[in-house]
Design a protein around this motif. Structure first.
Motif, PDB file in Angstrom:
ATOM      1  N   TRP A 129       0.820  -1.331  -0.669  1.00 46.69           N
ATOM      2  CA  TRP A 129       0.222  -0.377   0.006  1.00 46.69           C
ATOM      3  C   TRP A 129       0.850   1.149   0.152  1.00 46.69           C
ATOM      4  CZ3 TRP A 129      -4.455   0.512   3.985  1.00 46.69           C
ATOM      5  CH2 TRP A 129      -5.226  -0.906   3.829  1.00 46.69           C
ATOM      6  N   GLY A 130       1.350   0.780   0.848  1.00 44.03           N
ATOM      7  CA  GLY A 130       2.646   1.917   1.605  1.00 44.03           C
ATOM      8  C   GLY A 130       3.525   2.939  -0.117  1.00 44.03           C
ATOM      9  N   THR A 131       4.174   2.075  -0.732  1.00 42.03           N
ATOM     10  CA  THR A 131       5.007   1.967  -1.648  1.00 42.03           C
ATOM     11  C   THR A 131       4.709   2.230  -2.605  1.00 42.03           C
ATOM     12  OG1 THR A 131       5.196  -0.330  -1.774  1.00 42.03           O
ATOM     13  CG2 THR A 131       7.006   1.133  -0.884  1.00 42.03           C
ATOM     14  N   GLY A 132       3.520   1.978  -3.237  1.00 46.76           N
ATOM     15  CA  GLY A 132       2.534   1.827  -4.185  1.00 46.76           C
ATOM     16  C   GLY A 132       1.558   3.363  -4.371  1.00 46.76           C
ATOM     17  N   LEU A 133       1.551   3.916  -3.346  1.00 46.64           N
ATOM     18  CA  LEU A 133       0.531   5.004  -3.077  1.00 46.64           C
ATOM     19  C   LEU A 133       1.862   6.411  -3.221  1.00 46.64           C
ATOM     20  CD1 LEU A 133      -2.428   4.356  -0.702  1.00 46.64           C
ATOM     21  CD2 LEU A 133      -2.688   4.630  -3.296  1.00 46.64           C
ATOM     22  N   LEU A 134       2.744   5.620  -2.511  1.00 42.43           N
ATOM     23  CA  LEU A 134       4.173   6.934  -2.585  1.00 42.43           C
ATOM     24  C   LEU A 134       4.156   6.886  -4.857  1.00 42.43           C
ATOM     25  CD1 LEU A 134       6.694   5.835   0.393  1.00 42.43           C
ATOM     26  CD2 LEU A 134       5.008   8.469  -0.980  1.00 42.43           C
ATOM     27  N   TYR A 135       4.723   5.412  -4.801  1.00 39.28           N
ATOM     28  CA  TYR A 135       5.229   5.753  -6.379  1.00 39.28           C
ATOM     29  C   TYR A 135       2.821   6.701  -7.154  1.00 39.28           C
ATOM     30  CZ  TYR A 135       8.177   2.721  -9.333  1.00 39.28           C
ATOM     31  OH  TYR A 135       8.957   2.274 -10.499  1.00 39.28           O
ATOM     32  N   MET A 136       2.452   5.841  -7.581  1.00 38.55           N
ATOM     33  CA  MET A 136       1.266   6.726  -7.672  1.00 38.55           C
ATOM     34  C   MET A 136       1.314   8.391  -7.833  1.00 38.55           C
ATOM     35  SD  MET A 136      -1.671   4.883  -6.760  1.00 38.55           S
ATOM     36  CE  MET A 136      -3.622   4.321  -8.456  1.00 38.55           C
ATOM     37  N   TYR A 137       1.681   8.431  -6.688  1.00 39.43           N
ATOM     38  CA  TYR A 137       1.909  10.456  -6.681  1.00 39.43           C
ATOM     39  C   TYR A 137       2.846  10.427  -6.433  1.00 39.43           C
ATOM     40  CZ  TYR A 137      -2.999   9.678  -5.360  1.00 39.43           C
ATOM     41  OH  TYR A 137      -4.422   8.840  -5.965  1.00 39.43           O
ATOM     42  N   TYR A 138       3.818  10.096  -7.119  1.00 37.42           N
ATOM     43  CA  TYR A 138       5.493  10.476  -7.244  1.00 37.42           C
ATOM     44  C   TYR A 138       4.923  12.506  -7.826  1.00 37.42           C
ATOM     45  CZ  TYR A 138      10.128  11.634  -8.897  1.00 37.42           C
ATOM     46  OH  TYR A 138      10.949  11.680  -8.920  1.00 37.42           O
ATOM     47  N   ASN A 139       4.601  12.728  -8.335  1.00 36.73           N
ATOM     48  CA  ASN A 139       4.349  14.069  -9.082  1.00 36.73           C
ATOM     49  C   ASN A 139       4.151  15.287  -7.719  1.00 36.73           C
ATOM     50  OD1 ASN A 139       5.482  13.241 -11.305  1.00 36.73           O
ATOM     51  ND2 ASN A 139       3.875  13.232 -12.260  1.00 36.73           N
ATOM     52  N   SER A 140       3.134  14.492  -6.391  1.00 38.95           N
ATOM     53  CA  SER A 140       3.197  15.609  -5.076  1.00 38.95           C
ATOM     54  C   SER A 140       4.405  15.398  -4.220  1.00 38.95           C
ATOM     55  CB  SER A 140       1.942  14.731  -5.048  1.00 38.95           C
ATOM     56  OG  SER A 140       0.290  14.518  -5.945  1.00 38.95           O
ATOM     57  N   TRP A 141       5.321  14.427  -4.634  1.00 39.50           N
ATOM     58  CA  TRP A 141       6.491  14.135  -3.148  1.00 39.50           C
ATOM     59  C   TRP A 141       6.386  16.034  -2.892  1.00 39.50           C
ATOM     60  CZ3 TRP A 141       9.476   9.536  -3.636  1.00 39.50           C
ATOM     61  CH2 TRP A 141       9.034   8.221  -3.974  1.00 39.50           C
ATOM     62  N   GLY A 142       7.037  16.899  -4.025  1.00 41.20           N
ATOM     63  CA  GLY A 142       7.586  18.239  -3.529  1.00 41.20           C
ATOM     64  C   GLY A 142       6.180  18.456  -2.950  1.00 41.20           C
ATOM     65  N   GLU A 143       5.582  18.932  -3.149  1.00 37.97           N
ATOM     66  CA  GLU A 143       4.577  19.182  -1.768  1.00 37.97           C
ATOM     67  C   GLU A 143       3.876  19.132  -0.855  1.00 37.97           C
ATOM     68  OE1 GLU A 143       0.273  19.099  -4.298  1.00 37.97           O
ATOM     69  OE2 GLU A 143       1.132  19.160  -6.157  1.00 37.97           O
ATOM     70  N   TRP A 144       4.245  17.585  -1.108  1.00 37.10           N
ATOM     71  CA  TRP A 144       4.331  16.563   0.468  1.00 37.10           C
ATOM     72  C   TRP A 144       5.767  16.709   1.245  1.00 37.10           C
ATOM     73  CZ3 TRP A 144       1.661  11.796  -2.395  1.00 37.10           C
ATOM     74  CH2 TRP A 144       0.340  11.746  -2.603  1.00 37.10           C
ATOM     75  N   GLY A 145       6.452  17.517   1.053  1.00 32.46           N
ATOM     76  CA  GLY A 145       7.735  17.960   1.021  1.00 32.46           C
ATOM     77  C   GLY A 145       8.525  16.034   1.561  1.00 32.46           C
ATOM     78  N   LEU A 146       8.205  15.532   0.411  1.00 29.74           N
ATOM     79  CA  LEU A 146       8.855  13.846   0.505  1.00 29.74           C
ATOM     80  C   LEU A 146       9.774  13.673  -0.836  1.00 29.74           C
ATOM     81  CD1 LEU A 146       6.080  11.806   0.904  1.00 29.74           C
ATOM     82  CD2 LEU A 146       7.581  12.538   2.458  1.00 29.74           C
ATOM     83  N   SER A 147      10.357  15.563  -1.217  1.00 33.59           N
ATOM     84  CA  SER A 147      11.644  15.240  -2.420  1.00 33.59           C
ATOM     85  C   SER A 147      12.823  14.107  -2.057  1.00 33.59           C
ATOM     86  CB  SER A 147      11.528  17.221  -2.426  1.00 33.59           C
ATOM     87  OG  SER A 147      11.930  17.607  -1.934  1.00 33.59           O
ATOM     88  N   TRP A 148      13.148  14.110  -0.473  1.00 35.81           N
ATOM     89  CA  TRP A 148      14.637  13.758  -0.783  1.00 35.81           C
ATOM     90  C   TRP A 148      14.406  12.799  -0.164  1.00 35.81           C
ATOM     91  CZ3 TRP A 148      13.661  10.297   3.650  1.00 35.81           C
ATOM     92  CH2 TRP A 148      12.392  10.078   4.362  1.00 35.81           C
TER      93      TRP A 148
END
Length: 197
Positions: A129-148
């Motif tokens: 779940w976790g990795t799949g959702l992160l994968y799906m929403y890769y383009n939103s990582w910057g907004e979520w502070g996850l670009s690292w």
């Protein structure tokens, strides 16, 4: 032989729906990884994402059902007869030894099944779940502070989760054929009725 009603209609629906979705997600997921071509990359990605949402919805519905019916207790680990089950699976099953565990409506799963299903529910599913959702929403990582986060680590963890699910799936199919006949456990998951010695 004695027949007892073990699996309720929702359990059977959930089991077979989950099985079909997991098989479909393995097909599309391994295609996305370039293992073969079946649907084409673009469709495989789209189908994989759609099936993922269906599977997440099904899992959430199943979690709700387990907690509202009290069936969650079926997954509490126990060591009672765990050693006997271990030796049955590695040798007794091949020598036609008697099964050391007797199912009932209150004890549907033997100790090793409980541990395996709990591992799937608490480790493999959340990892996917976790990795799949992160994968799906890769383009939103910057907004979520996850670009690292390194994308390749997320992809690797998702792939590890997929191979763990595949391993569980293969073992599950094998052990499903280990009843008093090759199809007796599978029949029980279709009809709800298990035949016991």
């Amino acid at each position: 032989m004695e027949r007892i009603y073990i699996f309720k209609p929702f359990e059977r629906f959930w089991h077979w729906s989950q099985a079909l979705l997991v098989i479909f997600m393995m097909l599309t997921g391994f295609e996305v990884h370039g293992s073969y071509t079946l649907f084409g990359y673009g469709l495989a990605v789209e189908y994989h994402a759609q099936a993922a949402w269906l599977l997440i919805g099904l899992w959430l519905l199943a979690i709700f059902w387990h907690f509202t019916t009290g069936e969650w207790k079926q997954y509490i680990p126990t060591m009672d007869k765990a050693e006997a089950m271990f030796f049955y699976y590695i040798s007794g099953i091949f020598q036609e030894a008697p099964h050391p565990f007797r199912q009932s409506t209150l004890r549907k799963h033997n100790p090793l099944q409980r541990i395996a299903y709990l591992f799937v529910k608490l480790m493999i599913n959340p990892l996917l779940w976790g990795t799949g959702l992160l994968y799906m929403y890769y383009n939103s990582w910057g907004e979520w502070g996850l670009s690292w986060l390194p994308l390749q680590w997320i992809a690797l963890l998702h792939t590890i989760g997929a191979f763990l699910m595949l391993l569980f799936f293969v073992l599950h199919i094998y052990l499903a054929t280990a009843g008093h006949t090759a199809l007796s456990h599978i029949k029980a998951m279709v009809t709800g009725w298990e035949e016991l010695d």
